[in-house]
Design a protein around this motif. Sequence first.
Motif, mmCIF file in Angstrom:
data_model
loop_
_atom_site.group_PDB
_atom_site.id
_atom_site.type_symbol
_atom_site.label_atom_id
_atom_site.label_comp_id
_atom_site.label_asym_id
_atom_site.label_seq_id
_atom_site.Cartn_x
_atom_site.Cartn_y
_atom_site.Cartn_z
ATOM 1 N N LEU A 180 0.831 -1.201 0.000
ATOM 2 C CA LEU A 180 0.000 0.000 0.000
ATOM 3 C C LEU A 180 0.866 1.250 0.000
ATOM 4 O O LEU A 180 0.539 2.257 -0.642
ATOM 5 N N GLY A 181 2.005 1.173 0.703
ATOM 6 C CA GLY A 181 2.911 2.310 0.768
ATOM 7 C C GLY A 181 3.490 2.675 -0.586
ATOM 8 O O GLY A 181 3.676 3.858 -0.895
ATOM 9 N N VAL A 182 3.776 1.677 -1.399
ATOM 10 C CA VAL A 182 4.298 1.952 -2.741
ATOM 11 C C VAL A 182 3.280 2.752 -3.550
ATOM 12 O O VAL A 182 3.621 3.726 -4.232
ATOM 13 N N LEU A 183 2.018 2.360 -3.468
ATOM 14 C CA LEU A 183 0.978 3.060 -4.206
ATOM 15 C C LEU A 183 0.764 4.469 -3.668
ATOM 16 O O LEU A 183 0.624 5.430 -4.437
ATOM 17 N N CYS A 184 0.740 4.602 -2.348
ATOM 18 C CA CYS A 184 0.553 5.925 -1.740
ATOM 19 C C CYS A 184 1.712 6.855 -2.078
ATOM 20 O O CYS A 184 1.509 8.052 -2.339
ATOM 21 N N LYS A 185 2.936 6.317 -2.100
ATOM 22 C CA LYS A 185 4.104 7.154 -2.411
ATOM 23 C C LYS A 185 4.036 7.632 -3.857
ATOM 24 O O LYS A 185 4.319 8.807 -4.153
ATOM 25 N N ALA A 186 3.636 6.739 -4.768
ATOM 26 C CA ALA A 186 3.503 7.137 -6.166
ATOM 27 C C ALA A 186 2.445 8.217 -6.319
ATOM 28 O O ALA A 186 2.619 9.191 -7.063
ATOM 29 N N HIS B 230 -10.241 0.409 6.133
ATOM 30 C CA HIS B 230 -9.077 -0.255 6.712
ATOM 31 C C HIS B 230 -9.389 -1.687 7.148
ATOM 32 O O HIS B 230 -10.463 -2.212 6.848
ATOM 33 N N ARG B 231 -8.427 -2.319 7.815
ATOM 34 C CA ARG B 231 -8.471 -3.776 7.976
ATOM 35 C C ARG B 231 -9.453 -4.277 9.021
ATOM 36 O O ARG B 231 -9.860 -5.442 8.967
ATOM 37 N N SER B 232 -9.823 -3.460 9.971
ATOM 38 C CA SER B 232 -10.750 -3.928 11.000
ATOM 39 C C SER B 232 -11.479 -2.752 11.624
ATOM 40 O O SER B 232 -10.855 -1.754 11.980
ATOM 41 N N TYR B 233 -12.784 -2.908 11.750
ATOM 42 C CA TYR B 233 -13.584 -1.943 12.489
ATOM 43 C C TYR B 233 -13.999 -2.514 13.843
ATOM 44 O O TYR B 233 -14.786 -1.919 14.551
ATOM 45 N N TYR C 192 -6.533 1.743 12.191
ATOM 46 C CA TYR C 192 -6.482 3.187 11.957
ATOM 47 C C TYR C 192 -5.036 3.687 12.018
ATOM 48 O O TYR C 192 -4.624 4.525 11.213
ATOM 49 N N ALA C 193 -4.273 3.165 12.961
ATOM 50 C CA ALA C 193 -2.882 3.595 13.099
ATOM 51 C C ALA C 193 -2.083 3.257 11.839
ATOM 52 O O ALA C 193 -1.232 4.041 11.399
ATOM 53 N N GLU C 194 -2.348 2.087 11.260
ATOM 54 C CA GLU C 194 -1.656 1.695 10.025
ATOM 55 C C GLU C 194 -1.922 2.707 8.915
ATOM 56 O O GLU C 194 -1.011 3.123 8.187
ATOM 57 N N MET C 195 -3.167 3.125 8.777
ATOM 58 C CA MET C 195 -3.517 4.064 7.713
ATOM 59 C C MET C 195 -2.920 5.443 7.973
ATOM 60 O O MET C 195 -2.422 6.104 7.048
ATOM 61 N N LEU C 196 -2.969 5.888 9.201
ATOM 62 C CA LEU C 196 -2.384 7.193 9.540
ATOM 63 C C LEU C 196 -0.873 7.187 9.327
ATOM 64 O O LEU C 196 -0.293 8.176 8.858
ATOM 65 N N HIS C 197 -0.247 6.066 9.661
ATOM 66 C CA HIS C 197 1.197 5.956 9.431
ATOM 67 C C HIS C 197 1.527 6.013 7.949
ATOM 68 O O HIS C 197 2.538 6.612 7.552
ATOM 69 N N LEU C 198 0.690 5.411 7.121
ATOM 70 C CA LEU C 198 0.918 5.486 5.674
ATOM 71 C C LEU C 198 0.929 6.931 5.202
ATOM 72 O O LEU C 198 1.758 7.322 4.376
ATOM 73 N N GLY C 199 0.008 7.732 5.721
ATOM 74 C CA GLY C 199 -0.007 9.137 5.349
ATOM 75 C C GLY C 199 1.259 9.849 5.768
ATOM 76 O O GLY C 199 1.853 10.612 4.993
ATOM 77 N N GLY C 200 1.695 9.592 6.993
ATOM 78 C CA GLY C 200 2.892 10.259 7.488
ATOM 79 C C GLY C 200 4.164 9.813 6.803
ATOM 80 O O GLY C 200 5.062 10.619 6.532
ATOM 81 N N SER C 201 4.263 8.532 6.473
ATOM 82 C CA SER C 201 5.508 8.000 5.907
ATOM 83 C C SER C 201 5.645 8.253 4.413
ATOM 84 O O SER C 201 6.760 8.287 3.891
#
Length: 553
Positions: free
Chosen positions: A218-224, A238-241, A249-258
């Motif tokens: 997912l990070g590769v796609l977000c970075k592109a 995301h993966r679980s509600y 949620y933390a995984e998704m927020l981290h993707l934004g930051g990284s």
Amino acid sequence: MATDILFSSPTVISGEESATPFVADVLVSNGLIARIGEPGSIDAPSARAIDAQGFVLSPGFIDMHAHSDLYLLTHPEHETKISQGCTTEVIGQDGIAYAPVRTTAQLQAIREQIAGWNGNPTDEECASVYGGMGMFEWRTLGEYLDCLERNKTATNVAMLVPQGNLRLLTCGPHDGVATPSDMQDQVQLLREGMNQGAVGISSGLTYTPGMYASTSELGVLCKALADEYAGAFYAPHHRSYGSGAMESYAEMLHLGGSTGCPVHLTHATLNFAENRGKAPLLISMIDEELARGVDVTLDTYPYLPGCTTLAALIPSWASSGGPAETLRRLGDPETREMIRVAVEETGCDGGHGIPTNWEEIQLGTTNDESISGYSGRRISEIADSLGRRPHDIFFEVLIKDRLATSCLMHVGNEANVRAMMQHRVHMAGSDAILHGETTHPRAYGTFTRYLGHYSRALGLLPLPDMIAHLTSRPAKRLGVYPARGVVRVGSAADLVLFDAARVGDRATFEQPKLRSEGVRYVLVNGVVALDEGEMRGVRAGRVLRRGRDGRVA
């Protein structure tokens, strides 16, 4: 054909943040807001005059999470959205959509997988609506958007590139690690979709095959996306509600930051008893990322129950390979028992890590005639009435309806819903499944419920602030502000005239297709789509494509 329209003396709520309402005349001409002036100051003898004194004129509402991908074509009047003042929708959600595909077989598999969202009409049924004009003939995202443009839509439409499609096209429908070559292919597909007009990318990380993607994938796609398309955003389901909601949620927020990619948390709910009262924790996580400069927004729907496909409740391993493989496993007694244990006893990823409570699962419209009496009823109640076990009803519906049944999950928490909708980066997303007679009331009531129940009745947000949540804020996220999402001279005339004292939802879980009340007029690009509460059946919407310069038009 757009006719000049003069709204006389409405109370204008512009949609801007912290807007102060004001009384003015508003002239609409050539699809745009042409003039705004003091009451009685605009001379337009050829315009249609609408006495709007005592009513609110606001921008049309924007649905940041719509599942109208097929209904825009098969139900072109689109009463569900127009009747409540929604004039723009974002489709291609949850990582799985009708484009892009490379083969007819892939498109057919997707049609079957999301039949619970949109139905799966035959070519003959499609031809009865549109004479066969391009239905299911597309392959690329751009060709699908061309089909919408050619046939015309009731609302304006923006689209996200579905990440699950990218994985299906490169890795197939099975679980597995994407190779470097696979990722190069996915990035190229992402570029193609973006260059053809998409505004971002979505994922559905509880749906196959997108859920098989790792965080790094997912990070590769977000970075592109971040490096090549300024302003575009990632919209993850995301993966679980459930039990793993905070980590997800933390995984998704981290993707934004990284990666530097803007993240729009789609239907940012905290369901299930395990998450009761945890909205303040999620809000604090979001606020920390915002303070660090991460671009985060979110949408929610103003209801407690969620809605998905019944097949989504089974574990991902049982869905691997696509619908045909899933049905084969359901037909094998030994494998079906393994699925039962995962769903009913241990909890699985399909159930967000929590054993399914059959008292919470309400079936949508069933398709097989032999189980038509199950529609709209909870699985536990059906089982009790027939003297059968709930999981037997579950499997029967999955098999007879070939995975094409939707369901409501009565697992929400009111305190969480209220807390999330008051956040300063919140927007509205109906997440409405439109297919079937027994659907979720959010299909007909999302926007009017925000205005009537939560703003007027409960006073959670003043009306101007609530309207900003529904209009200018999502327009900025989409990159269409100030061309849309605001009452301003030169902006598109996507407008709603409503009675602030009466506006509200009427749809219920028992009668989910009751139209909202208090909405008088809805204009889409200056054309009257709702006229004194009556649908006009016009298709004046536009496909909002992102251009090479980053602007969306």
